[in-house]
Design an enzyme around this catalytic site. Structure first.
Site, PDB file in Angstrom:
ATOM      1  N   ASN A  30       0.855  -1.190   0.000  1.00 19.35           N
ATOM      2  CA  ASN A  30       0.000   0.000   0.000  1.00 19.35           C
ATOM      3  C   ASN A  30       0.885   1.231   0.000  1.00 19.35           C
ATOM      4  O   ASN A  30       1.958   1.251   0.595  1.00 19.35           O
ATOM      5  CB  ASN A  30      -0.908   0.040   1.232  1.00 19.35           C
ATOM      6  CG  ASN A  30      -1.931   1.160   1.109  1.00 19.35           C
ATOM      7  OD1 ASN A  30      -2.846   1.080   0.297  1.00 19.35           O
ATOM      8  ND2 ASN A  30      -1.759   2.230   1.868  1.00 19.35           N
TER       9      ASN A  30
ATOM     10  N   TYR B   5       0.514  10.178   4.044  1.00 22.28           N
ATOM     11  CA  TYR B   5       0.199  10.466   5.451  1.00 22.28           C
ATOM     12  C   TYR B   5       1.305  11.350   6.007  1.00 22.28           C
ATOM     13  O   TYR B   5       2.485  10.990   5.919  1.00 22.28           O
ATOM     14  CB  TYR B   5       0.146   9.179   6.283  1.00 22.28           C
ATOM     15  CG  TYR B   5      -0.496   7.968   5.626  1.00 22.28           C
ATOM     16  CD1 TYR B   5      -1.829   8.001   5.211  1.00 22.28           C
ATOM     17  CD2 TYR B   5       0.225   6.793   5.438  1.00 22.28           C
ATOM     18  CE1 TYR B   5      -2.405   6.882   4.614  1.00 22.28           C
ATOM     19  CE2 TYR B   5      -0.353   5.668   4.856  1.00 22.28           C
ATOM     20  CZ  TYR B   5      -1.669   5.721   4.447  1.00 22.28           C
ATOM     21  OH  TYR B   5      -2.235   4.620   3.870  1.00 22.28           O
ATOM     22  N   ARG B   6       0.940  12.452   6.626  1.00 26.59           N
ATOM     23  CA  ARG B   6       1.951  13.406   7.107  1.00 26.59           C
ATOM     24  C   ARG B   6       2.823  12.817   8.214  1.00 26.59           C
ATOM     25  O   ARG B   6       2.376  11.926   8.955  1.00 26.59           O
ATOM     26  CB  ARG B   6       1.252  14.664   7.629  1.00 26.59           C
ATOM     27  CG  ARG B   6       0.517  14.395   8.932  1.00 26.59           C
ATOM     28  CD  ARG B   6      -0.165  15.641   9.463  1.00 26.59           C
ATOM     29  NE  ARG B   6      -0.737  15.402  10.760  1.00 26.59           N
ATOM     30  CZ  ARG B   6      -2.002  15.657  11.077  1.00 26.59           C
ATOM     31  NH1 ARG B   6      -2.834  16.137  10.178  1.00 26.59           N
ATOM     32  NH2 ARG B   6      -2.429  15.434  12.302  1.00 26.59           N
TER      33      ARG B   6
ATOM     34  N   TRP C   4      -1.204   7.859   9.894  1.00 23.63           N
ATOM     35  CA  TRP C   4      -2.169   7.142   9.053  1.00 23.63           C
ATOM     36  C   TRP C   4      -3.446   7.051   9.852  1.00 23.63           C
ATOM     37  O   TRP C   4      -3.462   6.517  10.961  1.00 23.63           O
ATOM     38  CB  TRP C   4      -1.655   5.800   8.566  1.00 23.63           C
ATOM     39  CG  TRP C   4      -0.986   4.883   9.552  1.00 23.63           C
ATOM     40  CD1 TRP C   4      -1.411   4.563  10.806  1.00 23.63           C
ATOM     41  CD2 TRP C   4       0.224   4.150   9.331  1.00 23.63           C
ATOM     42  NE1 TRP C   4      -0.549   3.681  11.379  1.00 23.63           N
ATOM     43  CE2 TRP C   4       0.455   3.403  10.500  1.00 23.63           C
ATOM     44  CE3 TRP C   4       1.103   4.033   8.248  1.00 23.63           C
ATOM     45  CZ2 TRP C   4       1.556   2.557  10.618  1.00 23.63           C
ATOM     46  CZ3 TRP C   4       2.189   3.193   8.385  1.00 23.63           C
ATOM     47  CH2 TRP C   4       2.405   2.474   9.554  1.00 23.63           C
TER      48      TRP C   4
ATOM     49  N   GLY D  36      -4.979   2.570   4.527  1.00 23.22           N
ATOM     50  CA  GLY D  36      -4.240   1.344   4.231  1.00 23.22           C
ATOM     51  C   GLY D  36      -3.098   1.058   5.199  1.00 23.22           C
ATOM     52  O   GLY D  36      -2.950  -0.074   5.673  1.00 23.22           O
TER      53      GLY D  36
ATOM     54  N   GLU E 299      -0.947   1.052  -5.344  1.00 25.01           N
ATOM     55  CA  GLU E 299      -0.927   2.400  -5.917  1.00 25.01           C
ATOM     56  C   GLU E 299       0.149   2.544  -6.989  1.00 25.01           C
ATOM     57  O   GLU E 299      -0.038   3.282  -7.960  1.00 25.01           O
ATOM     58  CB  GLU E 299      -0.708   3.442  -4.818  1.00 25.01           C
ATOM     59  CG  GLU E 299      -1.964   3.820  -4.029  1.00 25.01           C
ATOM     60  CD  GLU E 299      -2.337   2.831  -2.933  1.00 25.01           C
ATOM     61  OE1 GLU E 299      -1.631   1.816  -2.757  1.00 25.01           O
ATOM     62  OE2 GLU E 299      -3.359   3.065  -2.256  1.00 25.01           O
TER      63      GLU E 299
ATOM     64  N   ASP F 223      -5.061  21.796   9.325  1.00 29.48           N
ATOM     65  CA  ASP F 223      -5.424  20.721   8.398  1.00 29.48           C
ATOM     66  C   ASP F 223      -6.284  21.173   7.207  1.00 29.48           C
ATOM     67  O   ASP F 223      -6.637  22.342   7.092  1.00 29.48           O
ATOM     68  CB  ASP F 223      -6.125  19.606   9.193  1.00 29.48           C
ATOM     69  CG  ASP F 223      -5.592  18.233   8.823  1.00 29.48           C
ATOM     70  OD1 ASP F 223      -5.460  17.968   7.612  1.00 29.48           O
ATOM     71  OD2 ASP F 223      -5.310  17.432   9.735  1.00 29.48           O
TER      72      ASP F 223
HETATM   73  C1  LIG Z   1      -1.641  16.734   1.080  1.00 27.88           C
HETATM   74  C2  LIG Z   1      -2.357  15.559   1.675  1.00 27.88           C
HETATM   75  C3  LIG Z   1      -2.057  15.140   2.964  1.00 27.88           C
HETATM   76  C4  LIG Z   1      -2.697  14.052   3.534  1.00 27.88           C
HETATM   77  N1  LIG Z   1      -2.385  13.684   4.810  1.00 27.88           N
HETATM   78  C5  LIG Z   1      -2.976  12.597   5.349  1.00 27.88           C
HETATM   79  C6  LIG Z   1      -2.615  12.167   6.662  1.00 27.88           C
HETATM   80  O1  LIG Z   1      -1.799  12.768   7.338  1.00 27.88           O
HETATM   81  N2  LIG Z   1      -3.218  11.049   7.147  1.00 27.88           N
HETATM   82  C7  LIG Z   1      -4.143  10.344   6.419  1.00 27.88           C
HETATM   83  O2  LIG Z   1      -4.622   9.327   6.897  1.00 27.88           O
HETATM   84  N3  LIG Z   1      -4.523  10.741   5.186  1.00 27.88           N
HETATM   85  C8  LIG Z   1      -3.948  11.856   4.636  1.00 27.88           C
HETATM   86  N4  LIG Z   1      -4.301  12.256   3.380  1.00 27.88           N
HETATM   87  C9  LIG Z   1      -5.327  11.499   2.633  1.00 27.88           C
HETATM   88  C10 LIG Z   1      -4.784  10.195   2.112  1.00 27.88           C
HETATM   89  O3  LIG Z   1      -3.599  10.390   1.403  1.00 27.88           O
HETATM   90  C11 LIG Z   1      -5.810   9.506   1.230  1.00 27.88           C
HETATM   91  O4  LIG Z   1      -6.911   9.167   2.026  1.00 27.88           O
HETATM   92  C12 LIG Z   1      -5.275   8.263   0.520  1.00 27.88           C
HETATM   93  O5  LIG Z   1      -6.304   7.718  -0.253  1.00 27.88           O
HETATM   94  C13 LIG Z   1      -4.776   7.247   1.496  1.00 27.88           C
HETATM   95  O6  LIG Z   1      -4.349   6.095   0.799  1.00 27.88           O
HETATM   96  P1  LIG Z   1      -4.827   4.657   1.296  1.00 27.88           P
HETATM   97  O7  LIG Z   1      -6.261   4.534   0.895  1.00 27.88           O
HETATM   98  O8  LIG Z   1      -3.939   3.725   0.546  1.00 27.88           O
HETATM   99  O9  LIG Z   1      -4.637   4.601   2.759  1.00 27.88           O
HETATM  100  C14 LIG Z   1      -3.672  13.364   2.798  1.00 27.88           C
HETATM  101  C15 LIG Z   1      -3.981  13.770   1.508  1.00 27.88           C
HETATM  102  C16 LIG Z   1      -3.345  14.857   0.944  1.00 27.88           C
HETATM  103  C17 LIG Z   1      -3.707  15.287  -0.443  1.00 27.88           C
HETATM  104 MN   LIG Z   2      -4.398   2.128  -0.720  1.00 29.31          MN
END
Ligand SMILES: Cc1cc2nc3c(=O)[nH]c(=O)nc-3n(C[C@H](O)[C@H](O)[C@H](O)COP(=O)(O)O)c2cc1C
Ligand SMILES: [Mn+2]
Length: 493
Positions: free
Chosen positions: A174, A178-179, A192, A197, A240, A289
């Site tokens: 995955n 995530y910051r 996360w 994921g 991804e 945020d």
């Molecule tokens: C700039 C930016 C920062 C993000 N930061 C976070 C974060 O800190 N934690 C989080 O869970 N999702 C964050 N997201 C959203 C996730 O990247 C998004 O939900 C993504 O689909 C997660 O991938 P996953 O489905 O594989 O977990 C952020 C999105 C963007 C555009």
């Molecule tokens: Mn994913």
């Protein structure tokens, strides 16, 4: 030809007049945010800060920082190398047409079929630019121009990473954005959220009893399609990097990490290798945020660095989120356009959808449908609340297909005219976004659906429905011709 890496994309942005270099010294603490916020809200270009520095730490960083690289419709199109995001949507549609699915779950399973297009599979390579420098000792995040974005932020945050993990259960990869909050030179937070994921892999580790550590690789800076793929809410078992290969129509090149059993993009600028530990959960945040509010301090795993690999001359990529619209709105717009064909496949009655900036992704979704039976709008609501990419939608407004959902004013006008609130609003309880600060409990709360379609007699509405006011076309034509001579001082409207 797909962009090989971040710098090729930056070069293209510069040639297109979509990037401005900032040669003056600017502080990573708050100042880059203030400049980027103003530029972004004015619809301005991507910014390459050539001399980021920190007055607090007395550091002049040796690498530039690029920000707002995806911060407009045009730059999203350049990122995915298309004239219009509809072109990508059409490719996804064609892909989904390949095998007609049987049911909902088959439709979800269909996504991995992308792998049938063999050529988009990630490609393992022996080395690459990201391995030019390999550091295992004296690791320090202090050398990177990591921003403190807003005054009440709990520290500096890496805001645009690609966090790579492997499922302890299935072995599947995955990648999520995530910051990471910097705690010290070799430790960060790992934000996360519970539904994502990475968090699922972390839980699987606990359930499976396969040790206490989950290995993680964090890539910073890559070709734009790969970076964007980390933001896409893809089905859980879809890699991804595979989807990025589909987007860029060329495989993502991966190298084996040096200290963890994971692969990372060979063309990345920087890769941080390390692990999270079930026994090391720490306070994370606050952080200004996407919502325009601070997400409050909460508990997340710590990420321990074991190795940094990077280019000799890396470019650090960042983004800033806050009161919309900012760069994340345009990424969200990209997500919206790419998810539409997938949603349409599951819900063919959906004609279009839109997430206005003020709704910060999950707070407001406008959906236009081809209504064919009584209660159809509510069926669509319930289905959308069941989709992985849209389950958090707090307020969902369903309108008839003649309403242009890309025009928020048109939706407000028509929807507000069409509803009898007590009759047309549906409340449900369910999971809500972890960033929602108003829900009764973290991650759990209510959602609202507004059936703003025209009501039918078969739905119990027997009063006459008035026509929308429209001028006679003949009169319009006559006035068009007359307009210049009227001298009203307004360009023809
Ligand atoms: C700039 C930016 C920062 C993000 N930061 C976070 C974060 O800190 N934690 C989080 O869970 N999702 C964050 N997201 C959203 C996730 O990247 C998004 O939900 C993504 O689909 C997660 O991938 P996953 O489905 O594989 O977990 C952020 C999105 C963007 C555009
Ligand atoms: Mn994913």
């Amino acid at each position: 030809m797909a962009y090989k890496d971040l710098r090729e994309f930056i070069g293209r942005l510069e040639r297109e007049g979509e990037l401005k270099r900032i040669p003056v010294e600017v502080d990573v603490d708050l100042e880059i945010t203030e400049i980027t916020d103003r530029v972004s809200k004015a619809g301005g270009p991507a910014l390459l800060f050539e001399k980021p520095r920190s007055a607090k730490d007395g550091v002049e960083y040796s690498m530039p920082l690029v920000i707002n690289a995806l911060g407009s419709k045009r730059r999203m199109e350049l990122a995915l190398e298309v004239e219009s995001l509809e072109d990508v949507a059409r490719r996804i549609e064609a892909l989904l047409e390949m095998k007609p699915p049987e049911g909902f779950f088959d439709k979800l399973k269909l996504l991995p079929m992308i792998s049938e297009l063999g050529s988009v599979f990630p490609k393992m390579v022996k080395g690459g630019p990201v391995r030019e420098v390999i550091e295992k000792d004296n690791l320090s995040l202090g050398r990177f121009p990591i921003m403190k974005c807003w005054p009440q932020d709990g520290g500096r945050f890496i805001t645009f990473p690609m966090v790579i993990t492997r499922s302890p259960k299935t072995g599947r990869r995955n990648v999520g954005c995530y910051r990471l909050q910097v705690y010290d030179e070799r430790t960060t937070g790992m934000h996360w959220q519970i539904h994502k994921g990475g968090a699922e892999h972390f839980r699987q580790l606990e359930l499976g009893g396969q040790g206490r550590r989950l290995e993680v690789a964090v890539a910073i800076g890559c070709d734009p399609a790969t970076m964007f793929s980390a933001v896409l809410p893809l089905p859980e078992d879809l890699d991804e990097f595979l989807f990025a290969g589909f987007l860029r129509q060329e495989p993502v090149e991966l190298v084996k990490c040096a200290t963890v059993d994971l692969e990372a993009p060979a063309q990345a600028e920087i890769v941080l290798e390390g692990y999270t530990d079930l026994d090391d959960i720490r306070p994370e945040g606050p952080f200004g945020d996407h919502t325009g509010y601070y997400s409050l301090e909460d508990k997340f795993p710590a990420f321990h660095l074991t190795c940094i690999t990077r280019r000799k001359d890396p470019i650090y990529v960042s983004t800033v989120v806050g009161r919309p619209p900012l760069e994340d709105y345009w990424m969200g717009y990209g997500v919206e356009r790419l998810l539409l064909p997938i949603m349409k496949k599951q819900l063919p009655e959906v004609v279009d959808m839109h997430m206005p900036a003020e709704g910060v992704f999950h707070n407001l979704l406008l959906v236009a449908i081809r209504k064919s039976y009584p209660g159809h709008a509510r069926k669509v609501m319930n289905a959308i609340w069941g989709l992985p990419g849209a389950m958090f939608t707090k307020c969902l407004v369903v309108v008839d297909q003649d309403v242009n959902v890309q025009d928020t004013r048109e939706v407000a006008w028509k929807a507000l005219n069409h509803i009898d609130p007590e009759r047309d609003i549906e409340f449900v309880l369910g999971p809500v976004d972890q960033l929602d600060h108003a829900s009764r409990l973290p991650n759990f709360g209510s959602k609202m659906g507004v059936d703003a379609t025209r009501k039918w007699p078969s739905e119990g509405f027997t009063r006459p429905w008035p026509d929308e006011i429209k001028m006679d076309p003949e009169v319009k034509k006559k006035i068009d011709a007359l307009w210049p001579r009227l001298g009203v001082g307004i360009d023809k409207v």
